[in-house]
Design a protein around this motif. Structure first.
Motif, PDB file in Angstrom:
ATOM      1  N   THR A  14       0.838  -1.203   0.000  1.00 17.45           N
ATOM      2  CA  THR A  14       0.000   0.000   0.000  1.00 17.45           C
ATOM      3  C   THR A  14       0.869   1.247   0.000  1.00 17.45           C
ATOM      4  N   GLY A  15       1.918   1.237   0.816  1.00 20.92           N
ATOM      5  CA  GLY A  15       2.837   2.375   0.855  1.00 20.92           C
ATOM      6  C   GLY A  15       3.673   2.495  -0.401  1.00 20.92           C
ATOM      7  N   LEU A  16       4.238   1.379  -0.859  1.00 22.66           N
ATOM      8  CA  LEU A  16       5.100   1.412  -2.042  1.00 22.66           C
ATOM      9  C   LEU A  16       4.346   1.838  -3.296  1.00 22.66           C
ATOM     10  N   ASN A  17       3.085   1.456  -3.390  1.00 22.08           N
ATOM     11  CA  ASN A  17       2.312   1.777  -4.588  1.00 22.08           C
ATOM     12  C   ASN A  17       1.879   3.237  -4.648  1.00 22.08           C
ATOM     13  N   LEU A  18       2.038   3.969  -3.550  1.00 25.51           N
ATOM     14  CA  LEU A  18       1.737   5.401  -3.539  1.00 25.51           C
ATOM     15  C   LEU A  18       2.999   6.255  -3.511  1.00 25.51           C
ATOM     16  N   ALA A  19       4.155   5.610  -3.522  1.00 21.09           N
ATOM     17  CA  ALA A  19       5.413   6.353  -3.438  1.00 21.09           C
ATOM     18  C   ALA A  19       5.682   7.201  -4.674  1.00 21.09           C
ATOM     19  N   TRP A  20       4.954   6.982  -5.752  1.00 21.71           N
ATOM     20  CA  TRP A  20       5.187   7.735  -6.993  1.00 21.71           C
ATOM     21  C   TRP A  20       4.646   9.158  -6.928  1.00 21.71           C
ATOM     22  N   LEU A  21       3.729   9.439  -6.035  1.00 24.90           N
ATOM     23  CA  LEU A  21       2.987  10.697  -6.084  1.00 24.90           C
ATOM     24  C   LEU A  21       3.876  11.929  -5.965  1.00 24.90           C
ATOM     25  N   GLY A  22       4.706  11.990  -4.949  1.00 23.18           N
ATOM     26  CA  GLY A  22       5.578  13.152  -4.797  1.00 23.18           C
ATOM     27  C   GLY A  22       6.600  13.281  -5.911  1.00 23.18           C
ATOM     28  N   PRO A  23       7.374  12.225  -6.204  1.00 24.88           N
ATOM     29  CA  PRO A  23       8.407  12.338  -7.241  1.00 24.88           C
ATOM     30  C   PRO A  23       7.865  12.660  -8.633  1.00 24.88           C
ATOM     31  N   ILE A  24       6.808  11.998  -9.057  1.00 29.75           N
ATOM     32  CA  ILE A  24       6.337  12.179 -10.428  1.00 29.75           C
ATOM     33  C   ILE A  24       5.625  13.516 -10.599  1.00 29.75           C
ATOM     34  N   THR A  25       4.811  13.913  -9.636  1.00 32.16           N
ATOM     35  CA  THR A  25       4.151  15.217  -9.769  1.00 32.16           C
ATOM     36  C   THR A  25       5.168  16.357  -9.686  1.00 32.16           C
ATOM     37  N   ALA A  26       6.232  16.184  -8.905  1.00 34.44           N
ATOM     38  CA  ALA A  26       7.286  17.199  -8.865  1.00 34.44           C
ATOM     39  C   ALA A  26       7.997  17.272 -10.208  1.00 34.44           C
ATOM     40  N   ALA A  27       8.277  16.119 -10.813  1.00 37.06           N
ATOM     41  CA  ALA A  27       8.950  16.107 -12.106  1.00 37.06           C
ATOM     42  C   ALA A  27       8.092  16.777 -13.183  1.00 37.06           C
ATOM     43  N   VAL A  28       6.797  16.538 -13.166  1.00 36.60           N
ATOM     44  CA  VAL A  28       5.907  17.150 -14.152  1.00 36.60           C
ATOM     45  C   VAL A  28       5.920  18.669 -14.023  1.00 36.60           C
ATOM     46  N   GLN A  29       6.034  19.172 -12.788  1.00 34.12           N
ATOM     47  CA  GLN A  29       6.085  20.619 -12.584  1.00 34.12           C
ATOM     48  C   GLN A  29       7.307  21.241 -13.265  1.00 34.12           C
ATOM     49  N   HIS A  30       8.344  20.440 -13.496  1.00 33.30           N
ATOM     50  CA  HIS A  30       9.581  20.950 -14.099  1.00 33.30           C
ATOM     51  C   HIS A  30       9.692  20.657 -15.594  1.00 33.30           C
TER      52      HIS A  30
END
Length: 441
Positions: free
Chosen positions: A348-364
């Motif tokens: 459950t935790g590992l499958n949500l770990a993408w949220l911060g990194p990927i949304t931050a990357a999209v902002q850039h």
């Protein structure tokens, strides 16, 4: 709709950014509470309206995602030009009002169209928030800040499951919709009073640099052409979408799995799954953001690689958790359920770990005046596939497998969905090869 704040106005105190972040987390919690409450209410709604798994999946997925994803684009265009805070205030009021209306539905189609209304409101709830956070936090802290914002997902999912399940068990499923909907209507004016719309791109300038007027928002077509030309945008978007197909599907159907295959009651499921979603989700999201910020400081590839590795680890853990009843049956029912709970926390935790990194990357991947539009285009791909396909996919496959597996058809349907996490990991690894070139500082 502009709130009147001038570009050269003095920046707010650094501590205020955390007040804003906390308020955005609260709104996002209600966003996901209203979105995910349907999962715990599946059984009483299906029993009352006589729905199959496929019909319920259609209502929970397509009904919400259809307007949620398409309206996000024009709303993002407005948010890049007018007050993001006013747009989010209106969005919160609309989606909460339609959530309350779900409690008055007299049949499948009335509930279907009420869920479409929830999607209309929530279309303006996330992309503007991403943009606000990017303008309040410097780039070295954005993955963590966006990960903290994503706390609204496990908080909303956990509270939606717990509050919705307990209210439904005691007062009926209609009361659950009405209560959580009214909470959002009450919060809307408070949100508007607390949150200010910052200068766009203000957190991007060097420390000590004088404030400068933000550049005007470019035409919508320019933002689309910029992003379409970047392979990393497509890889990140479809990677997130693949993970969301399984993520949204599992979140919607796991409560039903606990009741069908593990024999839990509605109230027991509410407590059990709420704990898994809350504790596993909070830990995984935060660690994903922290690790990505550290790795991303050395190489931009660290942002997609972090969740890619997390997905590869999560799949066997999830399969183990779903079979822990048989594997740990010697511990007795309580021991086996406890073991399952602890193991479920990991994927459950590992499958949500993408949220911060990927949304931050999209902002850039786009300059500051295009960030809301970039987020909305990303969310269009992610949610149109993740919500519309994911929730319906598990319900449809469960119906198709029922002649072969009977009451266990949902278990096998969930097994097939794990492949989407492997696809997501592969796409994120590919994105890591291109991200440095497409990055905008």
């Amino acid at each position: 709709m502009d709130d009147g704040r001038k570009p050269d106005e003095a920046a707010p105190a650094p501590s205020y950014r955390y007040v804003v972040l906390a308020t955005l987390i609260l709104v996002y919690t209600l966003n996901f509470l209203d979105r995910q409450i349907l999962g715990i209410l599946a059984k009483p709604i299906k029993d009352e309206f006589g729905l199959s798994d496929g019909q319920f999946g259609l209502m929970g997925g397509l009904a919400f995602a259809l307007l949620y994803t398409t309206l996000a684009i024009p709303i993002a265009w407005l948010a890049d030009r007018f007050s993001r805070v006013w747009i989010m205030t209106a969005a919160l009021t609309v989606w909460s009002g339609f959530t309350a209306l779900c409690g008055f539905a007299g049949g499948f189609w009335q509930l279907f169209f009420s869920r479409m209304g929830v999607g209309v409101g929530e279309a303006g709830g996330v992309a503007p928030a991403y943009s606000l956070i990017a303008d309040y936090f410097p780039k070295t802290q954005r993955a963590r800040a966006l990960a903290a914002y994503a706390f609204g997902i496990p908080l909303g999912s956990g509270l939606g499951t717990l509050v919705g399940g307990l209210l439904a068990a005691t007062y009926g499923w209609r009361t659950a919709f009405i209560v959580v909907g009214l909470l959002g209507v009450v919060l809307a004016p408070i949100f508007r009073a607390v949150v200010k719309d910052p200068v766009r791109g203000g957190a991007d300038r060097a420390v000590g640099a004088p404030p400068a007027p933000p550049p005007p928002a470019p035409p919508f077509g320019d933002a689309v052409r910029l992003l379409v030309a970047k392979p990393s945008f497509w890889l990140l978007s479809f990677g997130a979408a693949a993970s969301s197909v399984c993520g949204y599907g599992v979140a919607a159907w796991l409560p039903s799995f606990f009741m069908r295959s593990l024999g839990l009651t509605l109230s027991q499921t509410a407590w059990y799954y709420a704990g898994i979603a809350l504790f596993g989700g909070l830990l995984g999201i935060w660690l994903g953001g922290v690790v990505a910020d550290k790795l991303g400081a050395k190489s931009k590839a660290g942002y997609p690689i972090t969740p890619a590795i997390a997905f590869l680890i999560s799949v066997p853990c999830f399969l183990l958790a779903m079979n822990s009843g048989a594997l740990f049956g010697g511990l007795g029912r309580t021991g086996a359920m406890t073991a399952a709970f602890l193991i479920f926390l990991i994927p459950t935790g590992l499958n949500l770990a993408w949220l911060g990194p990927i949304t931050a990357a999209v902002q850039h991947l786009a300059p500051a005046p295009m960030r809301t539009t970039a987020s909305a285009l990303f969310l269009l791909i992610n949610n149109l596939l993740g919500i519309a396909v994911g929730i319906y996919y598990f319900g449809l496959v469960s119906d198709l497998l029922k002649p072969m597996f009977g009451a266990e058809s949902l278990r096998w349907s969930i097994y097939t969905g794990m492949g989407f996490y492997l696809v997501a990991a592969g796409l994120f690894f590919l994105a890591s090869k291109r991200l440095e070139k497409d990055w905008v500082d």
